[in-house]
Structure formats: structure tokens, C-alpha cells
Design a protein around this motif. Structure first.
Motif, PDB file in Angstrom:
ATOM      1  N   LYS A  38      -2.262  -8.518  -4.689  1.00  0.00           N
ATOM      2  CA  LYS A  38      -1.399  -7.353  -4.587  1.00  0.00           C
ATOM      3  C   LYS A  38      -2.269  -6.200  -4.074  1.00  0.00           C
ATOM      4  O   LYS A  38      -3.198  -5.772  -4.764  1.00  0.00           O
ATOM      5  CB  LYS A  38      -0.881  -7.041  -6.002  1.00  0.00           C
ATOM      6  N   GLN A  39      -1.961  -5.720  -2.877  1.00  0.00           N
ATOM      7  CA  GLN A  39      -2.874  -4.761  -2.253  1.00  0.00           C
ATOM      8  C   GLN A  39      -3.075  -3.479  -3.053  1.00  0.00           C
ATOM      9  O   GLN A  39      -4.168  -2.929  -3.083  1.00  0.00           O
ATOM     10  CB  GLN A  39      -2.383  -4.427  -0.835  1.00  0.00           C
ATOM     11  N   SER A  40      -2.019  -3.030  -3.735  1.00  0.00           N
ATOM     12  CA  SER A  40      -2.152  -1.757  -4.470  1.00  0.00           C
ATOM     13  C   SER A  40      -3.164  -1.856  -5.614  1.00  0.00           C
ATOM     14  O   SER A  40      -3.579  -0.840  -6.167  1.00  0.00           O
ATOM     15  CB  SER A  40      -0.792  -1.316  -5.000  1.00  0.00           C
ATOM     16  N   GLU A  41      -3.565  -3.082  -5.967  1.00  0.00           N
ATOM     17  CA  GLU A  41      -4.568  -3.238  -7.039  1.00  0.00           C
ATOM     18  C   GLU A  41      -5.990  -3.279  -6.482  1.00  0.00           C
ATOM     19  O   GLU A  41      -6.945  -3.509  -7.224  1.00  0.00           O
ATOM     20  CB  GLU A  41      -4.288  -4.540  -7.811  1.00  0.00           C
ATOM     21  N   HIS A  42      -6.126  -3.130  -5.168  1.00  0.00           N
ATOM     22  CA  HIS A  42      -7.448  -3.325  -4.562  1.00  0.00           C
ATOM     23  C   HIS A  42      -7.851  -2.182  -3.645  1.00  0.00           C
ATOM     24  O   HIS A  42      -8.602  -2.390  -2.697  1.00  0.00           O
ATOM     25  CB  HIS A  42      -7.460  -4.644  -3.779  1.00  0.00           C
ATOM     26  N   PHE A  43      -7.366  -0.989  -3.942  1.00  0.00           N
ATOM     27  CA  PHE A  43      -7.668   0.130  -3.050  1.00  0.00           C
ATOM     28  C   PHE A  43      -9.181   0.353  -2.898  1.00  0.00           C
ATOM     29  O   PHE A  43      -9.647   0.771  -1.845  1.00  0.00           O
ATOM     30  CB  PHE A  43      -6.984   1.414  -3.539  1.00  0.00           C
ATOM     31  N   GLU A  44      -9.932   0.035  -3.959  1.00  0.00           N
ATOM     32  CA  GLU A  44     -11.390   0.281  -3.840  1.00  0.00           C
ATOM     33  C   GLU A  44     -12.045  -0.658  -2.817  1.00  0.00           C
ATOM     34  O   GLU A  44     -13.023  -0.291  -2.160  1.00  0.00           O
ATOM     35  CB  GLU A  44     -12.105   0.288  -5.198  1.00  0.00           C
ATOM     36  N   ILE A  67       0.830  -1.217   0.000  1.00  0.00           N
ATOM     37  CA  ILE A  67       0.000   0.000   0.000  1.00  0.00           C
ATOM     38  C   ILE A  67       0.862   1.265   0.000  1.00  0.00           C
ATOM     39  O   ILE A  67       0.409   2.320  -0.399  1.00  0.00           O
ATOM     40  CB  ILE A  67      -1.007   0.033   1.175  1.00  0.00           C
ATOM     41  N   ASP A  68       2.094   1.138   0.462  1.00  0.00           N
ATOM     42  CA  ASP A  68       3.020   2.273   0.391  1.00  0.00           C
ATOM     43  C   ASP A  68       3.657   2.249  -0.998  1.00  0.00           C
ATOM     44  O   ASP A  68       4.698   1.652  -1.228  1.00  0.00           O
ATOM     45  CB  ASP A  68       4.084   2.119   1.490  1.00  0.00           C
ATOM     46  N   THR A  69       2.975   2.910  -1.927  1.00  0.00           N
ATOM     47  CA  THR A  69       3.381   2.789  -3.330  1.00  0.00           C
ATOM     48  C   THR A  69       4.667   3.549  -3.649  1.00  0.00           C
ATOM     49  O   THR A  69       5.190   3.447  -4.751  1.00  0.00           O
ATOM     50  CB  THR A  69       2.244   3.257  -4.274  1.00  0.00           C
ATOM     51  N   ILE A  70       5.154   4.328  -2.694  1.00  0.00           N
ATOM     52  CA  ILE A  70       6.434   5.018  -2.921  1.00  0.00           C
ATOM     53  C   ILE A  70       7.595   4.075  -2.569  1.00  0.00           C
ATOM     54  O   ILE A  70       8.516   3.876  -3.354  1.00  0.00           O
ATOM     55  CB  ILE A  70       6.551   6.307  -2.052  1.00  0.00           C
TER      56      ILE A  70
END
Ligand code: GLU
Length: 295
Positions: free
Chosen positions: A75-81, A45-48
Motif C-alpha cells: 500500500k503506497q501510502s504506508e511507504h512515503f519514506e 498516494i492521493d490520500t484525499i
């Protein structure tokens, strides 16, 4: 009886070290022993700080070590919604508020309080509890803050959340039995920020439920976080997994391993000629054989 589902959930914000190898091996061993599944979750989730290169390296290190998991990898960054949707459910119940104190302001306030001789309360990780007055502001003051366009964190109103649950919470810990949860010790935890749609606590609870995880086997550094997870699971009506917190692999200096310390990274060890079998040997420990019993 349903077969157990385990997960290994590393964050690709640095290279994996011996501590990660230990956790992954324990999860793999438990899943095999009880005929269950092992899933992999990338907590990015920390995409930086979590870069695609670090993620690729992480998968390569795990393959090299001989860890096998079932696809798909989440992959959590693909599921922010998904996390936003869950957050909205809590917001609808007025359990979340916008907290405007910056990290620097919190630090300053806490230093002043500590200087009076009565230390400001800390959470189990040692971070000060949120001291802001945002949740008791008049509607007009709240509106003014919102109009200011300042950054904010979305925090759980812990007192209200505990009252909403209305009963003491416990979790089942392998070997030791029922543990009394103490979410109040964490204060008003952050669930998201203005520019970050989720937090560790929120996404881990959502994903464990979505992935059907029945057994959470992770390090003792996350033992106390389980109190917050049980609270969120109960508020959101999510299933309760079984927990087991394994001891941490310590460095030669007696401290917890860090992703920044290169000498215990799997890449460095591999480059120096260490084999996966030697890593497994290095980490073998009779205590780790007693993995979570199937239930
Ligand atoms: N992503 C977390 C870590 O790398 C682990 C989360 C968990 O196992 O609940 O420390």
C-alpha cells in the motif's frame, strides 16, 4: 532462470471498471501461464481521493472476480519514506528543483503563448510542459522564493537528468521489441509536491524495483510514461523490467472507460446479476492470449 513477477496496481480513487478487470485478468493469466507470481499494489498516494472504503470495495471486487495475488499487498501510502529517500538521492545530484508556478499561472501563461499562434509544447498526455524559470534563477531570487512560504512542486530537471544518463534509453516491449524512450517529451516532470511526498512516476519506479517486478503488463494509456520510468530506473540504478502495454477497453461511446461512469463498474455489473464468468467472457479477446513471453 528467475520466474516472472507481475503486478496489478490500481488506484482506489473510484470503483474498478471493466478496463481494470481486463488488466487484472491478463496479469493473472500471464503469471499462471509462466509459473510466476502476481502481486497487488494499492496506488493510494492521493490520500484525499483514495478512501479506505474505496480500497475495501476494490479488494472485494477483485476477490469476486476471482483474482488471486500473493501477500503482502503493498500500500503506497504506508511507504512515503521510501519515496522520500529516493527523491533525496536525486536531490543530492542536483537533478530536482523547486518549481513555484501554480496550475492557474501555468494555464494563463500557456493560453497567452497559444494565442500568439505558436502553440506551447505539450507532453504525451496533452499537458503543457512546465514553463517556469525557477531552475535558472539567481541564488538570491531562489532564496527569496523559498522564504515566501509559497507552495511548490519538486520537478526533475529533465535536461540535466538526460545528460546524467548520457546514452539513449530504450525499453523492451513485448511483441514489438526495443522501443526508443523519449523522456524529453515530458519536460520537467513532477516528482513530489510541498505537501505530497511523491508522484506517480517516482513511486511506481521505486515500488516495481522493491517488489522485484520483472514484467509490467498494463494499459496503453501508460505507454509513453515508460520513457520517464526508464529514465528514473537508469538514474537510480534500478533493474529494467519487461513491458507490455495492452489495448484499452473502450466504452460504447468509443471513449476510454472512466471510474465515474457507473455502467461499466464491476459493482454495478455485479448488482445487475452479471457473473465473474460472464465478465471474463465479455473481455475474452484472442489478442490478449499472447501475453509477455518469459525471458
Ligand atoms: N495506478 C495506475 C492506474 O490505476 C497504474 C499504474 C501502472 O500500472 O503503472 O492507472
Amino acid at each position: 532462470m528467475n520466474l516472472p513477477v507481475y503486478r496489478f496496481a490500481p488506484s482506489p480513487n473510484g470503483h474498478l471498471h471493466l478496463g481494470h478487470a481486463y488488466s487484472a485478468i491478463l496479469n493473472q493469466r500471464a503469471a499462471q501461464k509462466y509459473g510466476g507470481k502476481l502481486l497487488l499494489r494499492v496506488e493510494d498516494i492521493d490520500t484525499i481521493r483514495c478512501t479506505p472504503q474505496l480500497q475495501a470495495d476494490m479488494l472485494e471486487d477483485l476477490h469476486w472476480l476471482g483474482i488471486q495475488w500473493e501477500e503482502p499487498v503493498r500500500k503506497q501510502s504506508e511507504h512515503f519514506e521510501d519515496y522520500q529517500c529516493t527523491l533525496h538521492k536525486l536531490e543530492e545530484r542536483s537533478l530536482v528543483y523547486k518549481a513555484y508556478l501554480t496550475r492557474a499561472q501555468i494555464k494563463r501563461f500557456v493560453a497567452q503563448q497559444d494565442a500568439t499562434g505558436t502553440p506551447w509544447p505539450r507532453d504525451p498526455d496533452g499537458a503543457p510542459l512546465y514553463p517556469g524559470d525557477d531552475k535558472v534563477l539567481s541564488a538570491q531570487d531562489q532564496q527569496e522564493r523559498q522564504n515566501s512560504d509559497a507552495p511548490y512542486a519538486l520537478r526533475l530537471n529533465m535536461e540535466k537528468a538526460i545528460a546524467a544518463v548520457g546514452q539513449p534509453l530504450r525499453w523492451q516491449e513485448a511483441r514489438t521489441g526495443k522501443i526508443q524512450a523519449d523522456p524529453a517529451a515530458w519536460g520537467d516532470v513532477v516528482l513530489a509536491r510541498k505537501d505530497t511526498p511523491t508522484s506517480y512516476h517516482l513511486s511506481v519506479v521505486v515500488d516495481d524495483a522493491l517488489q522485484g517486478i520483472t514484467h509490467i503488463l498494463r494499459g496503453t494509456d501508460l505507454y509513453h510514461a515508460t520513457s520517464v520510468h526508464r529514465l528514473l530506473q537508469t538514474l537510480l540504478n534500478l533493474p529494467e523490467p519487461l513491458y507490455e502495454h495492452h489495448h484499452l477497453i473502450m466504452g460504447a461511446d468509443g471513449r476510454k472507460l472512466a471510474k465515474s461512469a457507473k455502467d461499466t463498474s464491476l459493482r454495478e455489473l455485479r448488482a445487475s446479476g452479471v457473473t465473474p464468468a460472464q465478465i471474463r467472457e465479455m473481455l475474452s479477446n484472442p489478442a490478449s492470449e499472447q501475453t509477455t513471453a518469459r525471458s
